[in-house]
Design an enzyme around this catalytic site. Structure first.
Site, PDB file in Angstrom:
ATOM      1  N   GLU A   1       0.888  -1.179   0.000  1.00 29.11           N
ATOM      2  CA  GLU A   1       0.000   0.000   0.000  1.00 29.11           C
ATOM      3  C   GLU A   1       0.921   1.222   0.000  1.00 29.11           C
ATOM      4  O   GLU A   1       1.002   1.932  -0.994  1.00 29.11           O
ATOM      5  CB  GLU A   1      -0.915  -0.036   1.233  1.00 29.11           C
ATOM      6  CG  GLU A   1      -1.851   1.160   1.353  1.00 29.11           C
ATOM      7  CD  GLU A   1      -2.656   1.172   2.672  1.00 29.11           C
ATOM      8  OE1 GLU A   1      -2.265   0.488   3.622  1.00 29.11           O
ATOM      9  OE2 GLU A   1      -3.674   1.908   2.724  1.00 29.11           O
TER      10      GLU A   1
ATOM     11  N   ASP B   1     -12.315  -0.609   2.389  1.00 27.45           N
ATOM     12  CA  ASP B   1     -11.272  -0.389   3.403  1.00 27.45           C
ATOM     13  C   ASP B   1     -11.850   0.234   4.684  1.00 27.45           C
ATOM     14  O   ASP B   1     -12.122  -0.489   5.633  1.00 27.45           O
ATOM     15  CB  ASP B   1     -10.137   0.466   2.825  1.00 27.45           C
ATOM     16  CG  ASP B   1      -8.793   0.169   3.460  1.00 27.45           C
ATOM     17  OD1 ASP B   1      -8.709  -0.731   4.315  1.00 27.45           O
ATOM     18  OD2 ASP B   1      -7.795   0.838   3.095  1.00 27.45           O
TER      19      ASP B   1
HETATM   20  N1  HPA Z   1      -3.933   0.174   5.871  1.00 30.50           N
HETATM   21  C1  HPA Z   1      -3.353  -0.329   6.956  1.00 30.50           C
HETATM   22  N2  HPA Z   1      -3.986  -0.468   8.092  1.00 30.50           N
HETATM   23  C2  HPA Z   1      -5.267  -0.126   8.168  1.00 30.50           C
HETATM   24  C3  HPA Z   1      -5.921   0.394   7.083  1.00 30.50           C
HETATM   25  C4  HPA Z   1      -5.214   0.550   5.871  1.00 30.50           C
HETATM   26  O1  HPA Z   1      -5.724   1.012   4.829  1.00 30.50           O
HETATM   27  N3  HPA Z   1      -7.184   0.648   7.485  1.00 30.50           N
HETATM   28  C5  HPA Z   1      -7.276   0.271   8.768  1.00 30.50           C
HETATM   29  N4  HPA Z   1      -6.113  -0.187   9.193  1.00 30.50           N
HETATM   30 ZN    ZN Z   2      -7.097  -2.121   4.884  1.00 27.70          ZN
END
Ligand code: HPA
Ligand code: ZN
Length: 339
Positions: free
Chosen positions: A201, A279
């Site tokens: 990410e 998400d």
């Molecule tokens: N990324 C990492 N941790 C998380 C996320 C995310 O998008 N949303 C909630 N915890």
């Molecule tokens: Zn996530």
């Protein structure tokens, strides 16, 4: 009959595979629960809280997300949170959902694991009974905490093993590579949990490689950065490892600068098993419908692409094969009838 794009997406059966239950906490519900628990939020109004939802990166979001979760105290709070999310699923034709929860966010504040999971589980049972929504529950370890803490969490989960289908890894990615959790994932695998991890990410493609090779995950959450490594792409395509993408999250956390830059279309075209999810929908401006619609409009997805994404969402799910095939058939029929 050709329908309007929004109506088309609305009626399309979809599976949600990447949603954090704490990230579905809408400001209005947060205020209501805070009030009944005698907690005062640092923001004078729902609007003021929402105005604070401007993030430059993942960490800025997480800082506010963990504060919001602090008002969840009682089993009823976790129940109400989960029911409110399932109501959205019902409204948006999300027929199956696989939900992450972050027990450490709560147990570290003195809330019992039992309180958290019972509230969520009871809502999942009611959502199935009322609306027929099927679900799975996935425990996420917070990667900014130690592996030792993750082991303790796995231990706390043991009495509820049958309610939890898998384990994942979330929270601050940079500086906390998957390899940090090698031993606890091994233990989880031995206990029969399905394995997945957020990777690529904000972190580099090397973290996706580690999640695959060191943790042995069957699904990658996000995975955007795989595009930096041609050999990795090839392997993900060959093995059809799902990538659970979250376009509005990526936009709000500046993983992409514009939604039109989102790589989902390029990923589909390369044969990756890409899917679209929400998400943390209460924070990022939309649930499944909004993620599909805004992405389709910005990236220029065809109806065929949109159907492929819905098919992929069931293919990548943890449903058993007969239910997967049943939903994939329904998606195909829907697309043929309303394309
Ligand atoms: N990324 C990492 N941790 C998380 C996320 C995310 O998008 N949303 C909630 N915890
Ligand atoms: Zn996530």
């Amino acid at each position: 009959m050709t329908t309007d794009l929004s109506d088309f997406i609305h009626g399309l059966p979809k599976a949600e595979l990447h949603v954090h239950i704490e990230g579905t906490f809408e400001p209005a519900l947060m205020f209501a629960i805070a009030r009944r628990n005698g907690i005062s939020l640092d923001y004078p109004s729902v609007q003021a809280l929402q105005d604070a939802y401007r993030f430059n990166n993942l960490q800025e979001f997480l800082d506010i997300y963990y504060i919001g979760a602090n008002v969840l105290i009682h089993e009823e709070d976790f129940y109400d949170l989960t029911m409110a999310y399932l109501r959205r699923c019902k409204e948006q034709t999300v027929v199956h959902t696989e939900i992450f929860f972050d027990p450490q966010t709560h147990t570290d504040r003195g809330i019992a694991f039992d309180t958290v999971i019972r509230g969520i589980q009871r809502a999942l049972e009611d959502g199935k009974g009322k609306w027929g929504i099927t679900s799975r529950l996935i425990l996420c370890f917070l990667r900014h905490l130690s592996e030792e803490a993750a082991f303790q969490t796995l231990e706390q989960a043991r009495p509820y093993r049958e309610w939890i289908c898998g384990v994942g890894l979330d929270s601050s990615e940079l500086g906390h590579p998957p390899s940090k959790f090698e031993r606890v994932f091994k233990q989880a695998e031995e206990e029969g949990y399905l394995l997945m991890a957020h990777a690529g990410e904000e972190g580099p493609s090397a973290y996706i490689r580690e999640a695959l090779d060191i943790l042995g995950v069957v699904r990658i959450d996000h995975g955007n950065r795989c595009l930096d490594d041609e050999a990795l792409i090839q392997e993900l395509v060959e093995r059809q490892i799902p990538l659970t993408l979250c376009p509005l999250s990526n936009l709000e956390l500046k993983v992409v600068q514009n939604l039109s830059d989102h790589p989902v279309k390029r990923m589909l075209d390369q044969g990756l098993l890409a899917t679209i999810h929400s998400d943390d929908p209460a924070y990022f401006g939309g649930y499944m419908h909004e993620n599909y619609l805004r992405t389709a409009e910005s990236v220029g997805l065809s109806r065929q692409d949109i159907c492929q994404l819905a098919v992929n969402s069931f293919r990548a799910s943890f449903l058993d094969d007969s239910n997967k095939e049943m939903w994939i058939d329904r998606v195909k029929t829907y697309c043929a009838d309303s394309g």
